[in-house]
Design a protein around this motif. Sequence first.
Motif, mmCIF file in Angstrom:
data_model
loop_
_atom_site.group_PDB
_atom_site.id
_atom_site.type_symbol
_atom_site.label_atom_id
_atom_site.label_comp_id
_atom_site.label_asym_id
_atom_site.label_seq_id
_atom_site.Cartn_x
_atom_site.Cartn_y
_atom_site.Cartn_z
ATOM 1 N N TYR A 17 0.822 -1.208 0.000
ATOM 2 C CA TYR A 17 0.000 0.000 0.000
ATOM 3 C C TYR A 17 0.862 1.267 0.000
ATOM 4 O O TYR A 17 0.897 2.013 0.971
ATOM 5 C CB TYR A 17 -0.936 0.014 1.217
ATOM 6 C CG TYR A 17 -1.952 -1.097 1.176
ATOM 7 C CD1 TYR A 17 -3.092 -0.991 0.387
ATOM 8 C CD2 TYR A 17 -1.758 -2.263 1.900
ATOM 9 C CE1 TYR A 17 -4.019 -2.011 0.322
ATOM 10 C CE2 TYR A 17 -2.677 -3.298 1.854
ATOM 11 C CZ TYR A 17 -3.815 -3.168 1.067
ATOM 12 O OH TYR A 17 -4.714 -4.189 1.007
ATOM 13 N N GLY A 23 -7.519 2.247 -2.661
ATOM 14 C CA GLY A 23 -8.000 1.073 -1.951
ATOM 15 C C GLY A 23 -9.495 1.163 -1.716
ATOM 16 O O GLY A 23 -10.101 2.230 -1.832
ATOM 17 N N VAL A 44 -4.436 6.020 -0.315
ATOM 18 C CA VAL A 44 -3.505 5.830 0.794
ATOM 19 C C VAL A 44 -2.525 7.001 0.827
ATOM 20 O O VAL A 44 -2.012 7.418 -0.212
ATOM 21 C CB VAL A 44 -2.727 4.500 0.628
ATOM 22 C CG1 VAL A 44 -1.623 4.369 1.674
ATOM 23 C CG2 VAL A 44 -3.683 3.319 0.697
ATOM 24 N N VAL A 53 -2.853 1.634 7.938
ATOM 25 C CA VAL A 53 -2.871 2.238 6.608
ATOM 26 C C VAL A 53 -3.782 3.461 6.673
ATOM 27 O O VAL A 53 -4.990 3.340 6.881
ATOM 28 C CB VAL A 53 -3.378 1.237 5.545
ATOM 29 C CG1 VAL A 53 -3.392 1.875 4.160
ATOM 30 C CG2 VAL A 53 -2.525 -0.028 5.544
ATOM 31 N N LYS A 74 -6.484 -3.357 -2.241
ATOM 32 C CA LYS A 74 -5.913 -2.430 -3.210
ATOM 33 C C LYS A 74 -6.668 -2.530 -4.517
ATOM 34 O O LYS A 74 -7.024 -3.618 -4.960
ATOM 35 C CB LYS A 74 -4.429 -2.786 -3.415
ATOM 36 C CG LYS A 74 -3.642 -1.777 -4.182
ATOM 37 C CD LYS A 74 -2.185 -2.131 -4.062
ATOM 38 C CE LYS A 74 -1.379 -1.601 -5.195
ATOM 39 N NZ LYS A 74 0.027 -1.979 -5.071
#
Length: 75
Positions: A17, A23, A44, A53, A74
């Motif tokens: 990520y 995402g 992100v 995250v 993702k």
Amino acid sequence: MNELPSSAVVAGIRAEYPAGCRGTLVSMGPDPYSRLKPGDEGTVFHVDDAGTVHVNWDCGSTLGMVYGVDVIRKL
């Protein structure tokens, strides 16, 4: 309380990520104050040392996804 992930696990999360990737929320732990729902999407901007995250969600939220509790995928 969950244990913190190892530095190797955090490195893997950061590789999966990277900042700028998109995402979508799959599921999250109970949070009565969040309006996020499965299918929400965002960008992100950071993965911290705990493996959280951090996402700028398209709905305006900046809630971070906690390792071992919340699930994102993702795009």
